[in-house]
Design a protein around this motif. Sequence first.
Motif, PDB file in Angstrom:
ATOM      1  N   ASP A   1      16.817  63.193  13.948  1.00 30.94           N
ATOM      2  CA  ASP A   1      17.807  63.548  12.930  1.00 30.94           C
ATOM      3  C   ASP A   1      18.174  65.002  13.206  1.00 30.94           C
ATOM      4  O   ASP A   1      17.405  65.914  12.920  1.00 30.94           O
ATOM      5  CB  ASP A   1      17.214  63.370  11.528  1.00 30.94           C
TER       6      ASP A   1
ATOM      7  N   ALA B   1      19.155  67.572   9.521  1.00 34.77           N
ATOM      8  CA  ALA B   1      18.407  66.808   8.534  1.00 34.77           C
ATOM      9  C   ALA B   1      18.627  67.206   7.073  1.00 34.77           C
ATOM     10  O   ALA B   1      18.522  66.359   6.196  1.00 34.77           O
ATOM     11  CB  ALA B   1      16.908  66.882   8.852  1.00 34.77           C
TER      12      ALA B   1
ATOM     13  N   GLY C   1      18.103  65.900   3.466  1.00 33.40           N
ATOM     14  CA  GLY C   1      16.978  64.994   3.671  1.00 33.40           C
ATOM     15  C   GLY C   1      17.123  63.563   3.185  1.00 33.40           C
ATOM     16  O   GLY C   1      16.240  62.752   3.418  1.00 33.40           O
TER      17      GLY C   1
ATOM     18  N   LYS D   1      19.233  61.151   4.195  1.00 35.98           N
ATOM     19  CA  LYS D   1      19.336  60.233   5.338  1.00 35.98           C
ATOM     20  C   LYS D   1      18.029  60.208   6.128  1.00 35.98           C
ATOM     21  O   LYS D   1      17.637  59.170   6.665  1.00 35.98           O
ATOM     22  CB  LYS D   1      20.508  60.632   6.237  1.00 35.98           C
ATOM     23  N   THR D   2      17.336  61.337   6.164  1.00 34.97           N
ATOM     24  CA  THR D   2      16.030  61.412   6.816  1.00 34.97           C
ATOM     25  C   THR D   2      15.063  60.439   6.149  1.00 34.97           C
ATOM     26  O   THR D   2      14.312  59.724   6.826  1.00 34.97           O
ATOM     27  CB  THR D   2      15.472  62.846   6.748  1.00 34.97           C
TER      28      THR D   2
ATOM     29  N   LEU E   1      13.191  57.234   7.869  1.00 34.26           N
ATOM     30  CA  LEU E   1      11.742  57.089   7.798  1.00 34.26           C
ATOM     31  C   LEU E   1      11.359  55.740   7.198  1.00 34.26           C
ATOM     32  O   LEU E   1      10.386  55.121   7.623  1.00 34.26           O
ATOM     33  CB  LEU E   1      11.145  58.237   6.990  1.00 34.26           C
TER      34      LEU E   1
ATOM     35  N   LEU F   1       9.793  60.077  13.772  1.00 35.85           N
ATOM     36  CA  LEU F   1      11.060  60.669  13.370  1.00 35.85           C
ATOM     37  C   LEU F   1      10.926  62.183  13.483  1.00 35.85           C
ATOM     38  O   LEU F   1      10.040  62.772  12.870  1.00 35.85           O
ATOM     39  CB  LEU F   1      11.415  60.279  11.932  1.00 35.85           C
TER      40      LEU F   1
ATOM     41  N   ALA G   1      12.837  65.403  12.501  1.00 34.18           N
ATOM     42  CA  ALA G   1      13.908  65.879  11.626  1.00 34.18           C
ATOM     43  C   ALA G   1      14.089  67.371  11.867  1.00 34.18           C
ATOM     44  O   ALA G   1      13.154  68.152  11.709  1.00 34.18           O
ATOM     45  CB  ALA G   1      13.561  65.611  10.164  1.00 34.18           C
TER      46      ALA G   1
ATOM     47  N   ASP H   1      16.710  70.954  11.487  1.00 36.41           N
ATOM     48  CA  ASP H   1      17.859  71.595  10.857  1.00 36.41           C
ATOM     49  C   ASP H   1      17.835  73.072  11.214  1.00 36.41           C
ATOM     50  O   ASP H   1      16.770  73.645  11.431  1.00 36.41           O
ATOM     51  CB  ASP H   1      17.850  71.419   9.341  1.00 36.41           C
TER      52      ASP H   1
ATOM     53  N   VAL I   1      14.089  69.524   2.225  1.00 36.59           N
ATOM     54  CA  VAL I   1      13.599  68.409   3.037  1.00 36.59           C
ATOM     55  C   VAL I   1      12.095  68.251   2.886  1.00 36.59           C
ATOM     56  O   VAL I   1      11.598  67.172   2.568  1.00 36.59           O
ATOM     57  CB  VAL I   1      13.982  68.600   4.523  1.00 36.59           C
TER      58      VAL I   1
ATOM     59  N   LEU J   1       6.323  61.595  10.999  1.00 42.86           N
ATOM     60  CA  LEU J   1       7.378  62.558  10.741  1.00 42.86           C
ATOM     61  C   LEU J   1       7.006  63.920  11.300  1.00 42.86           C
ATOM     62  O   LEU J   1       5.902  64.407  11.063  1.00 42.86           O
ATOM     63  CB  LEU J   1       7.629  62.679   9.230  1.00 42.86           C
TER      64      LEU J   1
ATOM     65  N   LEU K   1       8.792  67.789  11.393  1.00 38.88           N
ATOM     66  CA  LEU K   1       9.889  68.645  10.963  1.00 38.88           C
ATOM     67  C   LEU K   1      10.011  69.817  11.928  1.00 38.88           C
ATOM     68  O   LEU K   1       9.002  70.381  12.358  1.00 38.88           O
ATOM     69  CB  LEU K   1       9.642  69.179   9.551  1.00 38.88           C
TER      70      LEU K   1
END
Length: 152
Positions: free
Chosen positions: A17, A20, A23, A25-26, A30, A52, A54, A56, A66, A78, A80
Amino acid sequence: MLPPLLLAPQPNHLVLDMCAAPGSKTMQLLDGIHALDDWDVQGHPRVATGLLVAMDVSAQKMTSVVAGRLRKIHSPALALAVGNSKNFPFLRQRSQSSDELKEPILFDRILCDVPCTGDGTIRKNPTIWSSWTIDYALQLHSTQLRLLRRGL
């Protein structure tokens, strides 16, 4: 909220993503990764086969919005990242037998919901006209193209 549905991430997919925040759509992406996972009684996933990432550009948005939304999920699937997705690195896996790098790791799905001028919401928010300039729109277009090229 349609792009994550159209991407239809599967539990074993590697998903990126690129923009992101905030968040929503993140979270949807997920959900697709965890679709077949086993959940414990507290609602935490026990098994995660996909991942995933994510990312930004805004550290503030990533840490407040997020991470705040995703903190309750406790997902091992996940990761980040804060940074400019235009510069997302090529990920490579090292060979187990040597330090030789393998071919780049490719994502199964990439969501690139690029930043926009917001001029499509002028009827709801007329104050956008006071800050809108052609230079800003052209600069943003360039950013959108760079993000798209990197995603591809």
